[in-house]
Design a protein around this motif. Structure first.
Motif, mmCIF file in Angstrom:
data_model
loop_
_atom_site.group_PDB
_atom_site.id
_atom_site.type_symbol
_atom_site.label_atom_id
_atom_site.label_comp_id
_atom_site.label_asym_id
_atom_site.label_seq_id
_atom_site.Cartn_x
_atom_site.Cartn_y
_atom_site.Cartn_z
ATOM 1 N N SER A 159 0.971 -1.139 -0.105
ATOM 2 C CA SER A 159 0.037 -0.063 -0.047
ATOM 3 C C SER A 159 0.917 1.343 -0.152
ATOM 4 O O SER A 159 0.598 2.280 0.864
ATOM 5 N N GLN A 160 1.795 1.459 -0.838
ATOM 6 C CA GLN A 160 2.891 2.485 -1.048
ATOM 7 C C GLN A 160 3.031 2.865 -2.454
ATOM 8 O O GLN A 160 3.427 1.566 -3.175
ATOM 9 N N PRO A 161 3.595 4.034 -2.926
ATOM 10 C CA PRO A 161 4.228 4.163 -3.781
ATOM 11 C C PRO A 161 5.617 3.749 -3.839
ATOM 12 O O PRO A 161 6.175 3.796 -2.599
ATOM 13 N N VAL A 162 6.137 3.015 -5.244
ATOM 14 C CA VAL A 162 7.658 2.897 -5.007
ATOM 15 C C VAL A 162 8.390 3.798 -5.711
ATOM 16 O O VAL A 162 9.724 3.991 -5.295
ATOM 17 N N SER A 163 7.893 4.472 -6.614
ATOM 18 C CA SER A 163 8.575 5.495 -7.341
ATOM 19 C C SER A 163 7.862 6.350 -8.063
ATOM 20 O O SER A 163 6.678 5.945 -8.267
ATOM 21 N N ARG A 164 8.098 7.433 -8.696
ATOM 22 C CA ARG A 164 7.137 8.306 -9.414
ATOM 23 C C ARG A 164 7.962 8.721 -10.897
ATOM 24 O O ARG A 164 9.094 8.765 -10.846
#
Length: 169
Positions: A159-164
């Protein structure tokens, strides 16, 4: 499951949380847990993720920023997966739909959820009282408009972004 998601402005996540509070018998998402999936990429371990991210970044090359708008609350009477009904914030964005279609050309669409079945949305709550859900979607919602100028590679298991990725990519 890994995906490419649209980061949400706080006005959208606050609206979703406020609406969810009116559905006490439903499974609600907490603040910071709301997502807007542009395209699911697949499952796998860290090595698989690295490959999926590289393919995703290649597919995003040249992607311009685009506009999006939450226009109101709607209802999936029967969810493809999980409890029903599903109250969600409808997202209108031709740019997001175009991006989704392009990504479906690179990554297989998830049957029943993507491709022609894709409905851009932010889930508010699942399950609970159908009558309460029906009443909630009849309410007027102040539209929220924003420019999508970045995308996030997202790990749903954590439940989290890894990269953008900044747009234009």
């Amino acid at each position: 499951m890994y995906s490419i998601n649209v980061p949400l402005p706080s006005a959208v996540t606050s609206l979703a949380a406020d609406l969810a509070a009116e559905l006490p018998l439903a499974q609600r998402r907490g603040r910071g847990e709301h997502t807007l999936v542009a395209k699911r990429l697949g499952d796998g371990d860290h090595a698989a993720y690295a490959r999926l991210e590289a393919q995703g970044r290649e597919a995003l090359r040249g992607q311009p920023a685009f506009e999006a708008e939450v226009s109101g609350a709607e209802l999936f009477e029967t969810a493809v997966t999980g409890p029903s009904p599903v109250v969600y914030l409808a997202v209108e964005s031709p740019g997001l739909v175009d991006l989704h279609e392009r990504l479906c050309g690179r990554f297989d669409p998830v049957e029943g959820m993507e491709g022609e079945a894709y409905v851009p949305h932010v889930t508010v709550a699942r399950g609970g009282d159908r009558d309460a859900a029906a009443r909630l979607v009849e309410r007027a919602v102040e539209p929220v408009r924003w420019t999508v100028d970045e995308l996030a590679f997202y790990d749903a298991d954590r439940s989290q972004p890894v990269s953008r990725v900044s747009l234009p990519a």
